[in-house]
Design an enzyme around this catalytic site. Sequence first.
Site, mmCIF file in Angstrom:
data_model
loop_
_atom_site.group_PDB
_atom_site.id
_atom_site.type_symbol
_atom_site.label_atom_id
_atom_site.label_comp_id
_atom_site.label_asym_id
_atom_site.label_seq_id
_atom_site.Cartn_x
_atom_site.Cartn_y
_atom_site.Cartn_z
ATOM 1 N N GLY A 236 -31.087 -20.478 -30.116
ATOM 2 C CA GLY A 236 -32.142 -20.486 -31.137
ATOM 3 C C GLY A 236 -31.752 -21.215 -32.406
ATOM 4 N N SER B 29 -21.365 -26.865 -31.346
ATOM 5 C CA SER B 29 -20.027 -26.923 -31.979
ATOM 6 C C SER B 29 -19.135 -25.772 -31.528
ATOM 7 C CB SER B 29 -20.143 -26.967 -33.504
ATOM 8 O OG SER B 29 -21.051 -26.010 -34.001
#
Lengths: 300, 642
Positions: free
Chosen positions: B480, B549
């Site tokens: 999300g 990441s």
Amino acid sequence: MQQLTHLERLEAESIHIMREVVAEAQKPVMLYSIGKDSAVMLHLARKAFYPSPPPFPLLHVDTTWKFQEMYRLRDKMAAESGMELIVYQNPEAKARGINPFDHGPLHTDMWKTEGLKQALDLHGFDAAFGGARRDEEKSRAKERIFSFRTASHGWDPKNQRPELWNLYNARKAKGESIRVFPISNWTELDIWQYIMKEEIEIVPLYMAAERPTVERDGMLLMVDDDRFRLEPGETPQMRSVRFRTLGCYPLTGAVESTASTLPEVVQEMLLTTTSERQGRVIDKDGGDASMEKKKQEGYF
Amino acid sequence: MADSDPVYRTDALIAEDIEAYLELHQNKTLLRFITCGSVDDGKSTLIGRLLYDSKMIFEDQLAALEADSKRVGTQGQEIDFALLVDGLAAEREQGITIDVAYRFFATEKRKFIVADTPGHEQYTRNMVTGASTADLAVILIDARKGVLTQTRRHSYLAHLIGIRHLVLAVNKMDLVSYDKDTFDSIVEEYAEFAASIGIEGFTAIPISGFKGDNIAIAPSANTPWYDGPSLINHLETVEVTDTAAQARGFRMPVQWVNRPNLDFRGFSGLIASGEIAPGQDVRIVPSGKTSKVKSIVTLNGELDRAVAGQSVTLTLADEVDCSRGDVIAIADDPPQVADQFESTIVWMSDEELIPGRGYWLKLATQTVTATVAEPKYEVNVNTMEHLAAKTLGLNSIGVAEVTTDRPLVFERYEDSRTLGGFILIDKLTNATVAAGMIHFSLRRAQNVHWQALEIGREQHAALKRQAPAVLWFTGLSGSGKSTIANMVEKRLHSFSRHSFLLDGDNIRHGLNKDLGFTEADRIENIRRVGEVAKLMADAGLIVLTAFISPFRAEREMVRSMLPEGEFVEIFIDTPLSVAEARDVKGLYKKARSGELKNFTGIDSPYEAPENPEIRIDTTATTPEEAANLIVERVLGVWTPDL
């Protein structure tokens, strides 16, 4: 071309180490045990930061059982160096009256090992200078100059950081601390020679004098104050003695000697046939690997 | 015991004239050396012998040694010198030396520090560690076995680390009847090998550590054919590295600035090379500013001159900027400055090198962030062959390009161990993971000047009347991130904040379309996004980034690029099972079927933030609530006027 002597090289190395710690640690402290090694370490610190006073306090983890002459020199040196002196006595050991006569190894464990951990935690010191030397004992020969301790002060000999050139990695996680040994590479003889060359003041107990002593379990113990418990049949006798290492007076064996000057002490040391730590009880309990075991538990 | 009973010090002098003895000893020089050899070559025995012969062993230790020798020794009823040296309990049980141990002894002429380093292959790092401070290496060979793979490896490592004095100690000569031919053929074989790896010379000595032959006095009665020096004799006479360093230009890395009061400003450091005297012109590198040395200050008074190997404090004639990390050098011959190097790297960690990842690099007193490229090659330390390599594992040695985030003052390692040797430190574990030695710089950083800009980041931000920041959203695919980042940006916009959203998928269509999904590519992906985010923050914007990441180290790298407090890590915490059940883009299905490789959470790890500034639990919070929470936290912190 100027050939540096071994003392000049050792001095330069120790000073370099201390400056690295001050540049990289948040809150360093120097553990000061008042012995000759501490005296040299303190002198090196004064040289490293001159004309500033060494930018860290002295910490004496006290057992209340040191020789009186040690306490006198401690207070004098702190005043002379312009450094703050922190004296820490483990309150639990104090409350329980832990002493070398009744409590054996527990005395060292509570006053020194526990006391040191408590003092470091209390003040949040993240780097502590210690005066240990690699030539003192086998397990010390392998310890790094920067020695990392977990948040619980444990030492893991298998997980030491490689130390290359004179590059020290002082980085650590929160809660971890470093013990730093700036005089790692000095030998006992180096220490004595440096004391003479630099005219460093040491506790007079290192020099022979007439002192009240009793002989017990093959050791000569000095009766330094009236807390000394004489066993039936024991009466203190005046003997010309001196000490090769200094600790708690009821645990530190004296040697009979007439060496009353520094050169005579060194002469005796060089011609002697027993090793330095032999005068201390601490290496003997727990057998062969006892110092290593103590270090894993957090002893300095 | 030994046929002769050699003694390195004269007890007579000690007993008769202690002052004279002390005078003699005070002016000794110091030599540091290492001993290396295979497990059974008798290293520990040799060191034990040196300690014993120089009377560094006391009676109580000897008594303990005799008892130990009978109990666990390997020499029958005779004294096992190795037990003196093997320290830690664990290694006693294994019967091998596993770490670097330092020993001390002295002769009439010199004091010695010996690093005892292990012979086992998995402990290459220990040998490199021990060798890094040594002036000389003693390579031990078992006369019965000759030149072995380990012999080559140890010689290569000693040479690599820059040790200029090599001693080939052909040990256990007693077990080959002191045979000259055996010795000669070993020396001949070794000479051929040594020449092939560039070792210019070595000294070969036939010895017996156990019996004492040619240790103190040469020739021993057993080797009348030998006409070289004894081992001790040789150790007493070779030139020490520090002395050699005096001949080079003056350099002193600044460790610490000494400011006891406003009237005194001294620069403390250990002189790496050359010599210095008051009045000499010096240059501060990298700034290039020049001044003169005013004084060399010590507790024992000011010095007329100081040389390599001394720790000193210098004061300068001018008020020039100079701090820790700078190097004070002789003005007309300063060291170079660069930010890209070819280096030899010795990897010392169980966790292998990740090319492109940011590590701390410490060189002298400078600490910077550095990345290592994929190695050009790895060296097989047994055969010296060059092998192709993608990375470096524990104990491997390779050559690679190293790039630093700012220029380093350096010299080639062969010219200066201090300014050419570095360590790499893992940013998360703080472990020392590698040692490096610089060959040369790949480009001179002097040529890439930073453009001094009149309008800086403060001016940009002031015009926008906001404090710049980077809101770094991290989380699994489908957690999300993009949805929430989008909503946050809409709210910021409605508050008239200048912002920009960098989205993972969009960036991969443009700036990063050349990158795939391997670990190295993912790192490069984040590095570029970090740089872009930084530029935008410099322009005064509030930057939002939505990238998986997955690695902590890269997120920390971006954090370290920005001023303190500007990096806001927002962890969108969605359990894998929930993200996978949502599977908005159908990617998890593909990953599970094997159609998609290196997918985070499936066959590639996700390292969750340990202390994110903001953590959003999406199983308990709607995207709208999350966006409100973030805006409140973020604007509340840096816009007091709101």
